[in-house]
Write a protein that holds these residues in place. Sequence first.
Motif, PDB file in Angstrom:
ATOM      1  N   ASP A  72       0.906  -1.161   0.073  1.00 33.69           N
ATOM      2  CA  ASP A  72      -0.163   0.023   0.039  1.00 33.69           C
ATOM      3  C   ASP A  72       0.865   1.158  -0.031  1.00 33.69           C
ATOM      4  O   ASP A  72       0.438   2.331   0.366  1.00 33.69           O
ATOM      5  N   GLY A 104       1.733   1.547   3.791  1.00 29.26           N
ATOM      6  CA  GLY A 104       1.086   2.713   3.512  1.00 29.26           C
ATOM      7  C   GLY A 104       1.915   4.025   3.509  1.00 29.26           C
ATOM      8  O   GLY A 104       1.177   5.324   3.574  1.00 29.26           O
ATOM      9  N   SER A 106       3.567   7.207   1.989  1.00 27.41           N
ATOM     10  CA  SER A 106       3.395   8.214   0.782  1.00 27.41           C
ATOM     11  C   SER A 106       4.622   8.764   0.547  1.00 27.41           C
ATOM     12  O   SER A 106       5.029   9.733   1.295  1.00 27.41           O
ATOM     13  N   GLU A 121       5.346   3.357   8.969  1.00 28.07           N
ATOM     14  CA  GLU A 121       4.092   3.183   8.405  1.00 28.07           C
ATOM     15  C   GLU A 121       3.074   4.585   8.230  1.00 28.07           C
ATOM     16  O   GLU A 121       3.175   5.222   9.270  1.00 28.07           O
ATOM     17  N   TYR A 122       2.536   4.571   7.131  1.00 28.75           N
ATOM     18  CA  TYR A 122       1.606   5.585   6.900  1.00 28.75           C
ATOM     19  C   TYR A 122       2.227   7.048   6.987  1.00 28.75           C
ATOM     20  O   TYR A 122       1.452   7.936   7.046  1.00 28.75           O
ATOM     21  N   MET A 124       4.126  10.552   5.379  1.00 35.08           N
ATOM     22  CA  MET A 124       4.021  11.286   4.155  1.00 35.08           C
ATOM     23  C   MET A 124       5.066  12.113   4.085  1.00 35.08           C
ATOM     24  O   MET A 124       5.370  13.058   5.033  1.00 35.08           O
ATOM     25  N   ARG A 138       3.636   7.523  10.727  1.00 32.66           N
ATOM     26  CA  ARG A 138       2.494   8.632  10.750  1.00 32.66           C
ATOM     27  C   ARG A 138       2.783   9.973  10.737  1.00 32.66           C
ATOM     28  O   ARG A 138       2.086  10.871  11.096  1.00 32.66           O
ATOM     29  N   LEU A 152      -0.160  12.295  11.849  1.00 34.94           N
ATOM     30  CA  LEU A 152      -1.489  12.042  11.579  1.00 34.94           C
ATOM     31  C   LEU A 152      -2.078  11.133  12.577  1.00 34.94           C
ATOM     32  O   LEU A 152      -1.329  10.542  13.395  1.00 34.94           O
ATOM     33  N   ASP A 154      -6.029   9.839  14.474  1.00 36.25           N
ATOM     34  CA  ASP A 154      -7.028   8.939  14.122  1.00 36.25           C
ATOM     35  C   ASP A 154      -8.203   9.765  13.182  1.00 36.25           C
ATOM     36  O   ASP A 154      -8.992   8.920  12.730  1.00 36.25           O
ATOM     37  N   ASP A 156      -7.357  11.492  10.569  1.00 32.08           N
ATOM     38  CA  ASP A 156      -6.930  11.670   9.292  1.00 32.08           C
ATOM     39  C   ASP A 156      -7.125  10.339   8.525  1.00 32.08           C
ATOM     40  O   ASP A 156      -7.010   9.069   8.910  1.00 32.08           O
ATOM     41  N   ILE A 158      -6.806   7.116   6.708  1.00 35.82           N
ATOM     42  CA  ILE A 158      -5.798   6.220   6.194  1.00 35.82           C
ATOM     43  C   ILE A 158      -6.304   5.073   5.554  1.00 35.82           C
ATOM     44  O   ILE A 158      -7.298   4.438   6.002  1.00 35.82           O
ATOM     45  N   GLN A 160      -7.683   1.846   3.791  1.00 37.81           N
ATOM     46  CA  GLN A 160      -7.799   0.405   4.137  1.00 37.81           C
ATOM     47  C   GLN A 160      -7.815  -0.458   2.907  1.00 37.81           C
ATOM     48  O   GLN A 160      -8.767  -0.070   2.160  1.00 37.81           O
TER      49      GLN A 160
END
Length: 161
Positions: A72, A104, A106, A121-122, A124, A138, A152, A154, A156, A158, A160
């Motif tokens: 992802d 996750g 980006s 993880e997650y 940006m 995050r 980030l 909860d 924001d 994300i 799934q």
Amino acid sequence: MPQIHDLSDVQSTAIGRGTRIWQYAVVLPGARIGEDCNICAHTLIENDVELGDRVTVKSGVYLWDGIRIADDVFIGPNATFANDPMPRSKVYPERFLGVHLQRGASIGANATLLPGVTVGEYAMVGAGAVVTKDVPPRAVVAGNPARILRFLDDNDPIPQP
């Protein structure tokens, strides 16, 4: 079954179901690419590269030996990855320090990631950022050198899978 454009040069057989590889992409024989990925035009993936499932690699991205990309992950156009901290012509390290992108993450357009960094993880990475050290999970980073702007939470979104 993957969809591979006739004008690409894909030498790897380790490509997951539903992955699309567009024209002028080069994928060397040792590369491993997961399911449902989108590898855009004008990209290069070297031998010692692993991509998870549902990864997007936009145009102008070159993934060098040692890079590991989890599920992802999004990599924006012309993002640059380095794998050798002391590059010299015709001098090669015993092993390359790849970049690791965790689930996750980006990466924005034209961002540069130096050898050995991990993006959590997650997290940006903003467009044009220069990532010189690990990015925590995050975190949102931008600038040169990249600095944490915020985390980030909860509220924001994300995605799934």
